[in-house]
Structure formats: C-alpha cells, structure tokens
Design a protein around this motif. Structure first.
Motif, mmCIF file in Angstrom:
data_model
loop_
_atom_site.group_PDB
_atom_site.id
_atom_site.type_symbol
_atom_site.label_atom_id
_atom_site.label_comp_id
_atom_site.label_asym_id
_atom_site.label_seq_id
_atom_site.Cartn_x
_atom_site.Cartn_y
_atom_site.Cartn_z
ATOM 1 N N GLY B 36 0.793 -1.228 0.000
ATOM 2 C CA GLY B 36 0.000 0.000 0.000
ATOM 3 C C GLY B 36 0.826 1.278 0.000
ATOM 4 O O GLY B 36 0.268 2.370 0.041
ATOM 5 N N LYS B 37 2.156 1.135 -0.058
ATOM 6 C CA LYS B 37 3.008 2.332 -0.037
ATOM 7 C C LYS B 37 3.355 2.765 -1.465
ATOM 8 O O LYS B 37 3.548 1.935 -2.352
ATOM 9 C CB LYS B 37 4.316 2.041 0.708
ATOM 10 C CG LYS B 37 4.126 1.687 2.169
ATOM 11 C CD LYS B 37 3.594 2.854 2.979
ATOM 12 C CE LYS B 37 3.559 2.488 4.471
ATOM 13 N NZ LYS B 37 2.820 3.491 5.253
ATOM 14 N N VAL B 38 3.466 4.064 -1.625
ATOM 15 C CA VAL B 38 3.661 4.656 -2.951
ATOM 16 C C VAL B 38 4.937 5.502 -2.973
ATOM 17 O O VAL B 38 5.158 6.313 -2.078
ATOM 18 C CB VAL B 38 2.459 5.555 -3.314
ATOM 19 C CG1 VAL B 38 2.688 6.271 -4.641
ATOM 20 C CG2 VAL B 38 1.173 4.733 -3.365
ATOM 21 N N LEU B 39 5.730 5.291 -3.992
ATOM 22 C CA LEU B 39 6.901 6.143 -4.230
ATOM 23 C C LEU B 39 6.615 7.026 -5.437
ATOM 24 O O LEU B 39 6.301 6.527 -6.531
ATOM 25 C CB LEU B 39 8.134 5.274 -4.499
ATOM 26 C CG LEU B 39 9.417 6.017 -4.873
ATOM 27 C CD1 LEU B 39 9.909 6.902 -3.737
ATOM 28 C CD2 LEU B 39 10.507 5.019 -5.284
ATOM 29 N N SER B 40 6.727 8.330 -5.256
ATOM 30 C CA SER B 40 6.596 9.281 -6.371
ATOM 31 C C SER B 40 7.970 9.453 -6.995
ATOM 32 O O SER B 40 8.943 9.701 -6.283
ATOM 33 C CB SER B 40 6.139 10.653 -5.858
ATOM 34 O OG SER B 40 5.020 10.553 -5.026
ATOM 35 N N LEU B 41 8.035 9.326 -8.288
ATOM 36 C CA LEU B 41 9.324 9.477 -8.985
ATOM 37 C C LEU B 41 9.231 10.654 -9.943
ATOM 38 O O LEU B 41 8.503 10.603 -10.928
ATOM 39 C CB LEU B 41 9.664 8.199 -9.752
ATOM 40 C CG LEU B 41 9.919 6.948 -8.903
ATOM 41 C CD1 LEU B 41 10.040 5.710 -9.786
ATOM 42 C CD2 LEU B 41 11.193 7.114 -8.072
#
Lengths: 334, 334, 334
Positions: B36-41
């Motif tokens: 459920g974790k999101v990394l913005s790139l």
C-alpha cells in the motif's frame, strides 16, 4: 457503482458517503482491499494530477493501474465512423477502447473538448461515444468536454476540510485571464458542485464568457434541490461581497466558442483578470482561494495569493487522490 | 530516515547497515513490507537505470511507484520565481512538486546540473530549491547537480561484493573522453564515497578537468575520518600503480564550465582518454573496471575491457536496485 | 519454463495445459501468486495491447511490471558490434539489456524486423542476439522479426473459446491490403499455430506475397505431427470453401522484401484485398473473422465485418492477457 461520470447522478447523501469513505481510507488504510484489481487509464488528452493520483490510489488499495497516453508510441487512434483508414491512424477507438477496457476491472477515460461545436461539447458527445464502447465495465470520467466529477468531488471535500459552510457559504467561481481558450469542463462541473452542496454561488465573468444556459440551468436545478442559489455577474465587487471562497478558472469565450480570432481579440482586453489581493477587499477576511491546477502564476493569480494563507490549492489537489480511492473502492469492492 | 541526499549525512556504520539490509532483502524477500506504499518518482532529467530500478524495488517490497518524466505530455514546468507565466510552461514547480510529493509516501527527484554557474551547481542550488517544496515527505536524491547517493551506495556495495579492500584498497577515479560535457555529480559523489570507505583514492584527470576545491575538500575530510587518502594527478602510470579498481567517468572541464567552446577545444585533444588494456600495465593483475552507465563503447572504454573479466558494471548497475530497496525499506518501514 | 519464444518449443499437450491454466486463473483469481515479482518489459518497437496486457497480467497475479519503450527519454540504444559510439546513441544493448533483465524476475522483449535482409529476419537474428544478453533470466518473446508466440497462444485459445474444431476445422490465413509493408511475424506464427492445432490451413495471398519456404516448411512439419494440412493458393473462392475462420493479416511482399519501391508497385494493385461479406459466400455460414489488431477499417476489412457477428477480434485481444498470465505463472511460480 457502474459509472462515475457526473455528480448529478448521485444524491447529496451519496456524495457525502463517498467523502466519508475517503476520510476513513486515509485514516485506516486498506492496502489489500483491491488486490489483483486493475484500473485501465486511457488519456486522450494530457494529464499530470489525474495520471499520478489514480496510479497512487490503486497502489494504496493493493491493486494497480496501467496508462495509455497520447505521447505513447501507439498508433494514432481514429474516432470517425465509416472512414477508410488509409492515413496515419492505424487503429480505431472501436477496437482500442473495448480491448483496453477488457484488461481492467474498471476504466478511466479522459478526452477534452474538441471545441468544434458548442452543442456537441455541451452534450459530451465524444466522451459518450467513447464510453459506449466500454460495455458494462465500470467507467470513470477523468475529464470530458463538459464534466470533471473527480475534481468536483475533491473540491467538495476540500470545502468540507476547511469548514466552509454548505448552506450560507458564498462561493465565487471567477473567470480569469489565460493566453489560451480553455475548456468548459471545470467551470461547468464546479458551478454544479457548489450549487449541489447548497452554497450561495456567484459566477463572475466578463461579457462574452457567459456560461451557456444548459450549464447554468443544471446548476440552478441543483441549487433548488439543496437550498442554494446561483447568480451571474460581471461586477467583481458585487460578486466578492462576503465571499467565503473564490474558485478561479479560465475558459473559452462562449460567444466565440469556435471562432479562435474572436476569442483572442476579446480575451486580450482582459489581462487584468488576474486574481490578486485587492479582489478580496470586501470578501470575508479568511476568504480562501481554490484552483484545479495547473495554474499560471502572474497570469491567472498573483504569487502572493498562491503563496499566502488564502490558497488551499495543494490540499485540493491532494484530495483528488483521496476521493478517487473512495470511488474506486465503491466501484470495485462495493 | 527523512532524506537520502548525500552519503556524508550518514556514518560509515549506517552505510554498512544499509548494505547489510540490502543483502538481507535479496536473500530473504519481504514482498509485503511496503504494501500500500507509494513512491513518487519525479524526473526532470532523463533516466534508464534509476527509472526502472526504483519501480522494481517498490514492487519487490509490495508497494508501487508512479513516474513523472520530462517526455510526458505534462505542461512544461516553470521553476523561476516571480515570473509571469504567459509562455509555454503552464505549471510551476511550486505547485507541481508539493502535489506530486503528496501522492506518495516518499519522493525521488532527479534534476541534472544546468551548468550555468559552477558555484550554484556545487551548492546544489536547484535541487535544494525543489527539495524545499516537498515539505516533510521523505526524499531521495536520484541525481542532482552535485550528488548521486544511490549510485554511490551501489558502488560501495559493489566494492564489497568483489572483496576490494576498504583500507588499503587503491581506487582510481579516472576522467575519460566523451563528446559532450557531462555533469560533476558522479565524480563528486564517487570520490567522496571511496574516501569515506577508507580507500587510497586517486583522481586521474587532464589539466582543465580538476575537481573543484569544494569537492576535493569534502572527500579529503571523509578520508581523514576513515583513514583513507585522496590525491590528484594527471599521470596515468602513477595513478594506476597497484590499483585495485578504476572507475571511469567523463565530466565537464571545470576550467571552462560555462564556456562550451572552451570545453570543446580542450576536450577534442583528449580522445585518447579511452580506458583500454595498456592502462592496466602496472595495476594489480585483477584490477577491476567500474562505470555508472550509460557508457559509450570505444569512446570512454574499449570493448575488450567492458566484455572482459575486469568489468563489474552489470553487477554495479544491479546493485542500484538492491541498495534502493534498503533505502526505501528504512525510510518507509524503519 | 525458461523461454517462451516459439510455440514449436512446446508439445500440443503443453500448449493445452497453458490454455487450461489461463482458464483456471480467470475463474479463480490468484492475486498473491506472484507477490513481489517483477516483469521487465523492453519495447524496441511500438505496442498497445502487449504493453497494457502484460502490465495488467502482472498486477492480477500480485506482482508488477516496469516498461522501457522507444519513446522514453532514454539514450538511444546502439546494437551494432565493435562500433565507436561517438554519435547520438549513448548506450549499447550489451549493457542495457542485461541490466534491465537483472531488475526483473523475467523479461519480455519486443523487436520488430528491420527488413534489411530476409534470411536474417527468418533466422530471427536480431532478437536472438538481444535474447543472448539476458543470461539465464526467463524470457518472453513479445514479437520478434519472425515470431509472436503470445499472439498465437491467444489465438489458439480463441479458437477453442468459439469451439472451432481442431482436426477438421478449416483455417484461412489471408493476406489483406495495407498501405505499408508489415512484418512477417504474425503470419509466420499464425500458420504454424493453426497447423500445430491440427487444422486444415489455407494460406491465401496474391502472387509476390508467398510465405518463404522456411515458414511453410515449419508449418507443414507441425501439420504432419498433428494430423493437419497446410496449402497455399491465390484463389479466394477455393480458399474460403467451407472455412470455419478467416484470419486476415497484411505482410510485406516477400518477392520485394527489401525493395520498397517494388513492394509498393505490386501492393498498390491489390487494394481490393479488403475482407468483406462477399468473401464469405462459400464459407460456412458461421465463419468467423480474426485479426491480431491494430486493424485499419475499410482497408484491411470492411466495417460491417468488424462490427458484425463474425468478428471475434475483441475476445481474441482479451485472450492476450489471459494466456500471458498463464505463461507468467508457469515461468515464475511453476
């Protein structure tokens, strides 16, 4: 929920239920709610917030999304009927859309107005044609010629977040200068949303930028049901009197909707429609500033407004992701 | 961990802890660690390894990433302050960056040097300005004007993987020919990393390509703390004497940093700076070849080196993913 | 399964096993089967279905994919050997492919025919060269110069779905007009697939568009083993006699394979090779229409066929995702 296309398709209670769900999912993440579920994202027009917030929303719920966008090396998509496809386009939407839809559990579609015919855009003819190709797949409008329900749901939540009153709150939707003629989707969706929320809505715009009767009529009907009110004016002082919030947005001249030169000539006289501190003179002291973004600084709004305490645009954009999680959850999990 | 911006912000023990964690996650996958974790790139400059390895890292830990990159059909991003945005750019980084950051649990940002002002680049002014916009969101430097900590952490692990000694190991960072003036980020990060690891570091470069005092001073301070050493030379034989590893990289002339013509004139005399077997004559027989990639064959290095047993560049690139998993794990799980 | 490169590498029983697995995964989703697993997708040629269906497939199984595609701001990839890379390309496939492969648990690669040399394309020389760089990483052919096994597996399942007989079913692979000379991959894979399925296969094509002996010979060998049959003709009536299905596809003239002008001159006389209702006169009444998509309406096939009950192209495209899930499952889970 089979379609999320227009706030008008839902009751106020249903809208409030979605916003409550958004809050719950923010407070209590459910990272497995949509495991193995896929959202197809079809962009026929450019995007930044919608593109990223929908991907993030699916990941947060344990599923995922894939993106089809205009700059991808896909074959140009033809949309005209009965055409002999001997030109550049190698694929027709009649094949592409059902296929892309079939790979997902739901599909989001963005297709901006072509501005070739006002009535066609007011009727959302192109979007409805594309939407008719997805079969019974759950569908999300990610901005069409005349609607942007995800933005409006995020805006409603933002108004709630900042405790701006529903009944009795004064909401000013103001036209602002922009060098290009922009679509009617956001102003149309916004005036309806604020009316449906029961607010005292003022549309502030120069002559030649009147919102068409179809848009105003729909908003007024929503206001009637909710105890709100919708008026239009060209008078900034009158509009801003006691305002709780100003929502700035540029749009095409509706008088010169398909006449680029006419729009340009009129528009160029209106560069002073840049929201700045003097606009707030007779508003409430804590009057807020909203905008759906992207926004041109120094053109649509002054830096000091965007960088100051009135601006709630970052929270507004963040709410896009939160409300979309609620829509996806309801659509795919129930 | 709130920021992963510079190895200098960590102790050697912390760096070794991250590398140990990378090894553990490779040996014992934790595919739900970041569910459920999101990394913005956010890429403001091009990428291949960073783009793909960060996405892969998040999937391996059960989360996901979304990408914003310069070739997407986003509105060009303006970064200047106080500007009237009536040109091509429709959005300012002051809105775009906080919004993109708000959709993720952490954000990675890449912004190469503009090479308009050496001091500004040495101070990493542009990256720091962008970084100041992410609020308290955990931030990863995916290569800025003057740093590339993910590359350096991968390089450190690679040196460990091949059992190249820390104290006593001789590390040659060598300039190499390239048709274009490239940024200082990798050489600056690399000389510091090798010094911090306690190595005997030699910077081999032609006249006019000296690393600036700020970079050399920082590396020497790290060497002092670790028991290493940093010297500079233009003499290839002297540099390669007993070398355990040569790390090739091209960079801009620092004498002509903003003078493209001056750089070109000097650079064109240096096409023989292509790493090849004769360079290794007085190195250790098992001296290794490293490069951060992408690398131009026959220009920066001869095919027989890249294709031969000295080259460890593929493992080096693979380590990018493994160490980034460790950074993300520490940042988002603790 | 280490390679999914050619249906010919598998027995009919193995193919049927994959199709059964695809059905099972559709009926009983396994959204955690591939948790933490990564698929690398390397596109050296454009894609829509393959690009999106592989991403969707991985998400449905609990893993994920990343995409490298030609329009990304990656450095152009060089593929020639022994070259001095002082031009536009900043990276060689000898570095890029192993690195990209190393970030995934499996890799899919697409590289269309260059059509510079027929024998090289028939030997799939470029794809095999790229494939040789992935080491022991499981590899999926996502369409090479001469093969498209994912399409063929989907086509086999589609024939099953519509209960088109294996032994005794008449399968017409027909050339169709297209303004451009297209690759041989799909016709080569299709004629082999239908033969391997045991069908009565007819290749219908104009003079100058004969499938090369290598392709026909491989198909005939498969037919011999399966009890099928493969013939070629230029006579439409003869070909369509009693047909269960027509599979339309355009391809390059093989007589003028590298001679663009010769191909064009011949092709322009063949615009009437557009599949339409009269073609079906002596076929079975329920004769189906298949195409791998994208398809040019009014050029390759008439609208009334695509929009009518004969067409099964949407199910065919949907099967791409389902069979790819089976391939990925077998490859990564066993």
């Amino acid at each position: 929920m089979q379609r999320f296309n227009d706030l008008a398709d839902f009751s106020s209670e249903e809208i409030r239920g979605l916003i409550d769900l958004a809050r719950r999912l923010e407070r209590q993440p459910e990272p497995r709610a949509l495991e193995g579920k896929v959202l197809s994202l079809l962009f026929l027009s450019p995007s930044l917030r919608t593109l990223t917030s929908f991907q993030a929303a699916m990941i947060r719920l344990g599923g995922g999304a894939f993106v089809v966008s205009p700059e991808m090396s896909i074959h140009g998509l033809e949309s005209r009927s009965g055409i002999v496809m001997d030109g550049a386009a190698a694929e027709h939407i009649r094949e592409a859309v059902p296929v892309i839809a079939s790979y997902g559990d739901a599909i989001g579609i963005r297709a901006f107005a072509k501005r070739e015919n006002l009535q066609a855009d007011l009727d959302d003819r192109e979007f409805n044609e594309i939407a008719s190709l997805v079969g019974d797949k759950p569908l999300i409008n990610m901005e069409s010629a005349i609607n942007h329900p995800c933005q409006s749901l995020a805006d409603w939540k933002t108004l709630d977040d900042f405790e701006i009153p529903a009944n009795g709150g004064r909401f000013v939707l103001s036209w602002a200068y922009h060098p290009k003629p922009l679509p009617l989707a956001v102003p149309a969706a916004t005036v309806h949303m604020a009316a449906m929320r029961g607010m005292d809505v003022v549309v502030l715009r120069p002559e030649g930028f009147e919102l068409p009767p179809a848009i105003m009529g729909k908003a007024r009907a929503a206001a009637e049901a909710s105890g709100g009110r919708v008026i239009e004016t060209t008078d900034r002082r009158e509009a801003m009197e006691g305002a709780h919030v100003i929502y700035a947005k540029s749009w095409s001249s509706t008088r010169y909707y398909t006449d680029r030169a006419g729009d340009k000539a009129l528009r160029e006289q209106l560069v002073d429609w840049c929201v700045d501190e003097p606009w707030f003179e007779n508003a409430r002291p804590d009057c807020r500033f909203m905008h759906c973004l992207p926004v041109r600084r120094g053109v649509v709004v002054a830096d000091r407004i965007l960088d100051g305490p009135r601006s709630i645009v970052i929270r507004e954009a963040h709410n896009r992701m939160l409300v979309q999680m609620a829509v996806l959850y309801r659509m795919l999990k129930g």
